[in-house]
Design a protein around this motif. Structure first.
Motif: not given
Ligand SMILES: Cc1cc2nc3c(=O)[nH]c(=O)nc-3n(C[C@H](O)[C@H](O)[C@H](O)COP(=O)(O)OP(=O)(O)OC[C@H]3O[C@@H](n4cnc5c(N)ncnc54)[C@H](O)[C@@H]3O)c2cc1C
Length: 436
Positions: A145, A26, A407, A394, A185, A58, A63, A188, A45
């Protein structure tokens, strides 16, 4: 469409940069979209490389979407599909495919309309996005962050990282859910969004293995069953899922593609009890299966039951089946009564596994729950709580079934958020009055 009020009273030192937090599907899409529209973009990042989760999607093949209409995408979203209507309609699977083809990634479509890179390499998707980010002059900064900062009006004006401070004209929060935390992930974004006024629906695991009651699954751990049919029922005897496919017995219970898909339909673990009924012989109806049992028993009438069952079941299942049938395993099959044969048949057509609950969120393919979608503009992904903030992926309280839909949600909401953030700056002519 409600747009939060514009910022006021900002000084010329403020930044016109769009800071995107999270270099996942995203976030990368948001950054690329905003850059396409002429904005200066920084992507924060925490990992040294972007797209770490994409590599494992996938089974390493990614996928990336499902070749279907926007309406069909929404049918595969059990939670808040209406919220996604605008974003998915404006950036549907057809355009996602065109987008990646234009980035130089040939695609192919497989069973169930699942779209993969022709190379079967998820890395090709990550590389294509990374190169596009470089070409678009998106500044990629490795930092984690920790909070958003706001001005006196409550507008978001930047991001505080562990190693730096990033003033921003607009911020896109795309930190993902809380699944597979090893990919970065770790959830946060929930605290950051909550701190500026958002409601967080409790994150829960979805597309997740299931823990079983009792020891039977453990006794069969490692056994994978292809072409079985399952029905998932709740304690009101309502069938919430029925499908055919592959499952796996593990030391804790059940896993495999069929179970992960089933879990997304078991949405009330707190309130309801669920059990899975496994039809081990879906190709045979009860009558045909009984004939098969009679034939097998007739061919070697003096052999013990547990030996005869080897023709019908994987070896690892036999002790469990024999135990559950209540028939001593060494019984010669010609001594098995009609009632006992019936009990065996019922077991073969409906092997019951009571479910204790899902495995932890860290083991889930996706996180259900997250930022409440009624607090987000569905067209632009703009926060209705904090002007200047956009949310995607997400992190939002949306999740989908398997098939490339998760996705697709990330691409669509990322695209909407990137465009929304760029538009936000353009409308306000940027923080220092020059636009971009
Ligand atoms: C094993 C597995 C297989 C999957 N397979 C598929 C599939 O084939 N098809 C499909 O459609 N979906 C699949 N999914 C789901 C899909 O990967 C996710 O739904 C999707 O990646 C979500 O994208 P996102 O950008 O919202 O979040 P993420 O991809 O999770 O990206 C979030 C990014 O933000 C970064 N980040 C987090 N916190 C911070 C912070 N504080 N500061 C800076 N950066 C931060 C993270 O490091 C990460 O790079 C799979 C998931 C898993 C775990």
């Amino acid at each position: 469409m409600s747009r939060p009020s514009r910022r006021r009273g900002r000084n010329v030192a403020d930044s016109n940069e769009i800071v995107v937090v999270g270099g996942g599907a995203a976030g990368m899409m948001a950054a690329l979209t905003a850059a396409e529209l002429g904005a200066d973009v920084r992507l924060l990042e925490r990992n040294p490389k972007v797209g770490r989760k994409i590599y494992i999607t996938g089974k390493g093949r990614c996928n990336l979407t499902n070749d279907c209409s926007p309406a069909q995408v929404l049918e595969n979203v059990p939670r808040n599909p209406k919220f996604l209507m605008s974003a998915v309609t404006r950036f549907p699977p057809e355009q996602v495919k065109a987008y990646f083809r234009a980035l130089g990634v040939p695609l192919k479509t497989e069973r169930g309309n699942r779209v993969f890179p022709e190379s079967d390499k998820a890395a090709d998707i990550v590389d294509a996005l990374f190169l596009a980010l470089r070409r678009s002059r998106v500044a990629i900064t490795e930092d984690r962050a920790v909070s958003l900062f706001t001005d006196e009006t409550g507008a978001v004006t930047g991001v505080q990282g562990e190693h730096g401070r990033y003033p921003a004209g607009a911020v896109v929060l795309a930190t993902g859910g809380a699944s597979y935390p090893g990919t970065g992930s770790t959830g946060d974004g929930y605290a950051m969004a909550e701190a500026v006024g958002h409601t967080i629906l409790p994150p829960k695991p979805s597309l997740v293995p299931l823990e079983a009651v009792g020891e039977d699954c453990k006794a069969m751990q490692g056994l994978s069953l292809r072409n079985v049919a399952i029905k998932v029922r709740d304690d009101r005897k309502k069938t919430v899922y029925a499908e055919q496919g592959e499952l796996l017995f593990t030391h804790f219970g059940l896993s495999g593609p069929l179970i992960l898909s089933a879990s997304a339909h078991m949405r009330d673990f707190g309130k309801r009890q669920y059990h899975v009924l496994i039809d081990l012989k879906p190709a045979l109806d009860e009558e045909k299966l009984d004939q098969r049992l009679l034939r097998d028993f007739g061919e070697s009438p003096n052999r013990a039951l547990h030996n005869v069952l080897e023709g019908l079941l994987p070896r690892l299942m036999i002790p469990v089946m024999v135990k559950r049938s209540g028939i001593p395993g060494d019984t010669p099959v010609n001594a098995v009564t009609r009632g006992q044969r019936r009990a065996l048949l019922e077991l073969l057509k409906g092997f019951r596994v009571d479910i204790a609950g899902p495995r932890p969120i860290a083991e889930a393919i996706v996180t259900s729950g997250g930022v409440k979608v009624s607090e987000v503009d569905p067209h632009t992904m703009a926060s209705k709580k904090a002007p200047g903030l956009f949310l995607a992926g997400e992190l939002l309280d949306v999740d989908a079934y398997t098939g490339g839909f998760n996705l697709q949600i990330a691409w669509s909401t990322g695209r909407a958020a990137g465009a929304g953030a760029a538009q936000f700056l353009q409308d306000g002519e940027g923080a220092n009055g020059h636009g971009f």
